[in-house]
Design a protein around this motif. Structure first.
Motif, PDB file in Angstrom:
ATOM      1  N   ARG A 185      12.556   2.103  -9.027  1.00 27.49           N
ATOM      2  CA  ARG A 185      11.939   1.126  -8.123  1.00 27.49           C
ATOM      3  C   ARG A 185      12.717   0.974  -6.813  1.00 27.49           C
ATOM      4  N   ARG A 186      14.038   0.895  -6.918  1.00 27.25           N
ATOM      5  CA  ARG A 186      14.864   0.713  -5.720  1.00 27.25           C
ATOM      6  C   ARG A 186      14.660   1.889  -4.744  1.00 27.25           C
ATOM      7  N   ASP A 187      14.587   3.103  -5.277  1.00 22.32           N
ATOM      8  CA  ASP A 187      14.369   4.276  -4.428  1.00 22.32           C
ATOM      9  C   ASP A 187      12.981   4.247  -3.786  1.00 22.32           C
ATOM     10  N   ILE A 188      11.988   3.805  -4.552  1.00 27.85           N
ATOM     11  CA  ILE A 188      10.627   3.694  -4.001  1.00 27.85           C
ATOM     12  C   ILE A 188      10.637   2.723  -2.820  1.00 27.85           C
ATOM     13  N   ASP A 189      11.266   1.571  -3.015  1.00 30.13           N
ATOM     14  CA  ASP A 189      11.347   0.575  -1.943  1.00 30.13           C
ATOM     15  C   ASP A 189      12.037   1.154  -0.706  1.00 30.13           C
ATOM     16  N   ASP A 190      13.112   1.927  -0.926  1.00 29.72           N
ATOM     17  CA  ASP A 190      13.860   2.492   0.197  1.00 29.72           C
ATOM     18  C   ASP A 190      13.080   3.557   0.958  1.00 29.72           C
ATOM     19  N   LEU A 191      12.077   4.146   0.331  1.00 38.63           N
ATOM     20  CA  LEU A 191      11.263   5.160   1.008  1.00 38.63           C
ATOM     21  C   LEU A 191      10.134   4.567   1.857  1.00 38.63           C
ATOM     22  N   VAL A 192       9.814   3.307   1.658  1.00 42.38           N
ATOM     23  CA  VAL A 192       8.688   2.686   2.364  1.00 42.38           C
ATOM     24  C   VAL A 192       8.839   2.762   3.888  1.00 42.38           C
ATOM     25  N   PRO A 193       9.991   2.384   4.475  1.00 42.37           N
ATOM     26  CA  PRO A 193      10.089   2.462   5.951  1.00 42.37           C
ATOM     27  C   PRO A 193       9.924   3.885   6.485  1.00 42.37           C
ATOM     28  N   MET A 218      14.798  11.442  -6.342  1.00 37.59           N
ATOM     29  CA  MET A 218      14.793  11.093  -4.920  1.00 37.59           C
ATOM     30  C   MET A 218      14.842  12.367  -4.078  1.00 37.59           C
ATOM     31  N   VAL A 219      15.640  13.328  -4.487  1.00 39.40           N
ATOM     32  CA  VAL A 219      15.698  14.599  -3.757  1.00 39.40           C
ATOM     33  C   VAL A 219      14.313  15.248  -3.735  1.00 39.40           C
ATOM     34  N   ALA A 220      13.618  15.237  -4.876  1.00 43.25           N
ATOM     35  CA  ALA A 220      12.267  15.817  -4.953  1.00 43.25           C
ATOM     36  C   ALA A 220      11.305  15.060  -4.043  1.00 43.25           C
ATOM     37  N   ALA A 221      11.400  13.735  -4.016  1.00 43.47           N
ATOM     38  CA  ALA A 221      10.514  12.928  -3.161  1.00 43.47           C
ATOM     39  C   ALA A 221      10.769  13.224  -1.689  1.00 43.47           C
ATOM     40  N   LEU A 222      12.025  13.386  -1.309  1.00 42.42           N
ATOM     41  CA  LEU A 222      12.365  13.669   0.089  1.00 42.42           C
ATOM     42  C   LEU A 222      11.955  15.078   0.495  1.00 42.42           C
ATOM     43  N   ARG A 223      12.108  16.030  -0.419  1.00 41.82           N
ATOM     44  CA  ARG A 223      11.724  17.411  -0.106  1.00 41.82           C
ATOM     45  C   ARG A 223      10.223  17.540   0.136  1.00 41.82           C
ATOM     46  N   GLY A 224       9.441  16.665  -0.464  1.00 37.61           N
ATOM     47  CA  GLY A 224       7.996  16.726  -0.299  1.00 37.61           C
ATOM     48  C   GLY A 224       7.503  16.189   1.029  1.00 37.61           C
ATOM     49  N   LEU A 225       8.390  15.657   1.840  1.00 37.29           N
ATOM     50  CA  LEU A 225       8.009  15.080   3.124  1.00 37.29           C
ATOM     51  C   LEU A 225       8.224  16.083   4.247  1.00 37.29           C
ATOM     52  N   ASP A 226       7.466  15.927   5.307  1.00 31.05           N
ATOM     53  CA  ASP A 226       7.626  16.777   6.478  1.00 31.05           C
ATOM     54  C   ASP A 226       8.654  16.128   7.403  1.00 31.05           C
ATOM     55  N   ARG A 246       0.833  -1.209   0.000  1.00 34.90           N
ATOM     56  CA  ARG A 246       0.000   0.000   0.000  1.00 34.90           C
ATOM     57  C   ARG A 246       0.871   1.264   0.000  1.00 34.90           C
ATOM     58  N   ILE A 247       1.854   1.287   0.901  1.00 29.34           N
ATOM     59  CA  ILE A 247       2.735   2.450   0.999  1.00 29.34           C
ATOM     60  C   ILE A 247       3.572   2.596  -0.270  1.00 29.34           C
ATOM     61  N   ARG A 248       4.078   1.485  -0.773  1.00 28.30           N
ATOM     62  CA  ARG A 248       4.883   1.523  -1.998  1.00 28.30           C
ATOM     63  C   ARG A 248       4.064   2.069  -3.168  1.00 28.30           C
ATOM     64  N   THR A 249       2.821   1.663  -3.271  1.00 32.88           N
ATOM     65  CA  THR A 249       1.941   2.139  -4.343  1.00 32.88           C
ATOM     66  C   THR A 249       1.701   3.640  -4.218  1.00 32.88           C
ATOM     67  N   GLN A 250       1.502   4.124  -2.992  1.00 32.65           N
ATOM     68  CA  GLN A 250       1.313   5.565  -2.783  1.00 32.65           C
ATOM     69  C   GLN A 250       2.543   6.355  -3.240  1.00 32.65           C
ATOM     70  N   ILE A 251       3.720   5.867  -2.903  1.00 33.98           N
ATOM     71  CA  ILE A 251       4.960   6.554  -3.296  1.00 33.98           C
ATOM     72  C   ILE A 251       5.119   6.533  -4.809  1.00 33.98           C
ATOM     73  N   ALA A 252       4.890   5.370  -5.420  1.00 34.01           N
ATOM     74  CA  ALA A 252       5.046   5.243  -6.877  1.00 34.01           C
ATOM     75  C   ALA A 252       4.057   6.132  -7.619  1.00 34.01           C
ATOM     76  N   THR A 253       2.856   6.266  -7.100  1.00 29.26           N
ATOM     77  CA  THR A 253       1.851   7.133  -7.719  1.00 29.26           C
ATOM     78  C   THR A 253       2.255   8.597  -7.608  1.00 29.26           C
ATOM     79  N   ALA A 254       2.765   8.990  -6.456  1.00 29.73           N
ATOM     80  CA  ALA A 254       3.176  10.381  -6.238  1.00 29.73           C
ATOM     81  C   ALA A 254       4.451  10.736  -7.001  1.00 29.73           C
ATOM     82  N   HIS A 255       5.304   9.749  -7.258  1.00 30.19           N
ATOM     83  CA  HIS A 255       6.600   9.984  -7.911  1.00 30.19           C
ATOM     84  C   HIS A 255       6.832   8.931  -9.003  1.00 30.19           C
TER      85      HIS A 255
END
Length: 196
Positions: free
Chosen positions: A104-112, A138-146, A90-99
């Motif tokens: 794939r490897r980066d998406i997996d690493d963002l799940v935890p 990955m920088v863009a994905a991380l910047r979007g997080l609080d 579920r979390i992986r799908t949310q990340i992949a949809t947003a980014h």
């Protein structure tokens, strides 16, 4: 090998950065893996506020085992997010949809990290996440997080070696056996790679 002066300067910059991140907060949360970066941040942050280390992974994963050891031996306050296959997907799908351009490897690493964020209930979230060279997506994905990434913030413009992190942690009193922990990716540490 970094000089002791370089290590001392790095620790002082990191302490100032963490102090700024948690300023005015009675409590903060750390996305914790039991790895060197997150343990170094925990050592610094818990001197400044009530710190809760949140670790996410499947039961028996290296990160959960490391967090249990940190709780028992370093007296860290630890909360566990036990991921099921359904949670991770579920979390992986949310990340992949947003980014959608994120590898794939980066998406997996963002799940935890995202799983830890789901437990957030106020105060800043800190993370030691971030290998030395991150791709633009990955920088863009991380910047979007609080989330705050103090180690990355103080390392701007310099190559931050694992030896520097280890020496910094040992200078702050981390036992050598803890400081010499082998590096593992977030997905491997959480034990989720095989779930996908």
């Amino acid at each position: 090998m970094a000089s002791s002066r370089d290590v001392d300067a790095f620790v002082r910059r990191l302490e100032r950065r963490v102090a700024r991140e948690v300023e005015g907060q009675s409590r903060s949360t750390l996305s914790y893996s039991g790895g060197l970066s997150s343990t170094l941040l925990a050592m610094i942050a818990r001197k400044r506020c009530a710190l809760v280390c949140v670790v996410a992974g499947v039961e028996g994963s290296p990160d959960l085992q490391a967090a249990r050891a940190a709780k028992a031996h370093l007296d860290y306050r630890v909360e566990y997010v036990i991921l099921t296959r359904a949670d991770a997907i579920r979390i992986r799908t949310q990340i992949a949809t947003a980014h959608p351009k994120l590898p794939r490897r980066d998406i997996d690493d963002l799940v935890p990290l995202h799983a830890a964020l789901e437990t957030e209930d106020g105060g800043p979230m800190l993370s030691g996440f971030g290998p030395p060279r991150l791709g633009g997506e990955m920088v863009a994905a991380l910047r979007g997080l609080d989330v705050s990434f103090p180690i990355c913030a103080v390392a701007r413009g310099m190559t931050l070696s694992r030896a520097m992190l280890r020496d910094a942690a040992m200078m702050l009193g981390l036992p050598a056996t803890w400081a010499r922990v082998a590096h593992r990716s977030p997905a491997e540490g959480a034990g989720i790679r095989e779930l996908f």
